[in-house]
Design a protein around this motif. Structure first.
Motif, mmCIF file in Angstrom:
data_model
loop_
_atom_site.group_PDB
_atom_site.id
_atom_site.type_symbol
_atom_site.label_atom_id
_atom_site.label_comp_id
_atom_site.label_asym_id
_atom_site.label_seq_id
_atom_site.Cartn_x
_atom_site.Cartn_y
_atom_site.Cartn_z
ATOM 1 N N PRO A 65 0.825 -1.197 0.000
ATOM 2 C CA PRO A 65 0.000 0.000 0.000
ATOM 3 C C PRO A 65 0.863 1.252 0.000
ATOM 4 O O PRO A 65 1.934 1.277 0.597
ATOM 5 N N SER A 103 -4.747 4.771 0.441
ATOM 6 C CA SER A 103 -5.026 3.675 -0.485
ATOM 7 C C SER A 103 -5.894 2.610 0.179
ATOM 8 O O SER A 103 -6.746 2.008 -0.465
ATOM 9 N N ASN A 162 -9.383 4.051 0.178
ATOM 10 C CA ASN A 162 -9.970 3.989 -1.160
ATOM 11 C C ASN A 162 -10.505 2.600 -1.469
ATOM 12 O O ASN A 162 -11.547 2.451 -2.113
ATOM 13 N N ARG A 220 -7.011 10.700 -6.296
ATOM 14 C CA ARG A 220 -6.062 10.190 -7.291
ATOM 15 C C ARG A 220 -5.326 11.333 -7.962
ATOM 16 O O ARG A 220 -4.118 11.254 -8.190
ATOM 17 N N GLY A 230 -2.366 6.396 -8.456
ATOM 18 C CA GLY A 230 -3.204 5.459 -7.720
ATOM 19 C C GLY A 230 -3.241 4.097 -8.383
ATOM 20 O O GLY A 230 -3.209 3.982 -9.596
ATOM 21 N N GLN A 283 -8.308 -0.384 -7.723
ATOM 22 C CA GLN A 283 -9.016 -0.670 -6.483
ATOM 23 C C GLN A 283 -9.646 -2.047 -6.566
ATOM 24 O O GLN A 283 -9.912 -2.562 -7.624
#
Length: 159
Positions: free
Chosen positions: A91, A96, A99, A148, A155, A158
């Motif tokens: 990470p 993050s 998210n 982001r 980024g 996800q």
């Protein structure tokens, strides 16, 4: 002293691990229930599809909890040399992890809305729920896009 404080991360890790295992057990229960309903029920196909989506949703929640727990553990506990074996977790920051959790919220909202739409009662309540869900999803999407762009677009994808 700071090294000893790293042990504090074990508390949320343990909670997320229990949540993950509980989600997988519950998904197993839902799968058995779905199998029995499909075999002996005259329910519609849409009911079975929504139940299958619920199983997938619960599995994804468990998986996301497990990944978030592992990433937090790696981020706070591991040395640079020791974390090479789990570099795919890597990470970037607590953001993050946040998210990832927000992405799971979007999935949960969509599945919840689908459950209601399959068995409509009156069009107004479904419309109101749909607008509320859409508002939350758009808000989360805007937040994720803004976060982001604030990190320079670096980024990662996800869950």
């Amino acid at each position: 002293m700071l090294r000893r404080l790293q042990i504090v991360i074990l508390a949320p890790f343990s909670i997320l691990l229990v949540l993950s295992v509980g989600s997988f057990v519950y998904a197993g229960y839902l799968t058995v229930q779905l199998a029995f309903n499909t075999s002996w029920s005259s329910g519609g196909v849409s009911d079975n599809i929504v139940q299958a989506l619920q199983v997938i949703d619960v599995c994804l929640i468990g998986t996301a909890a497990l990944v978030i727990a592992a990433e937090a553990l790696v981020m706070f506990m591991a040395n640079a040399d020791a974390s090479r074996g789990v570099a795919w977790l890597g990470p970037d920051s607590v953001d993050s992890l946040k998210n990832r959790a927000l992405s799971m919220v979007v999935l949960i909202l969509v599945v919840t809305f689908l459950e209601v739409v399959v068995h409509p009662q009156n069009g107004r309540s479904e419309l109101e729920l749909g607008l509320a869900v859409a508002t939350v999803i758009v808000s989360i999407a805007l937040y994720l896009l803004a976060s982001r762009s604030n990190t320079g677009g670096a980024g990662r994808s996800q869950v």
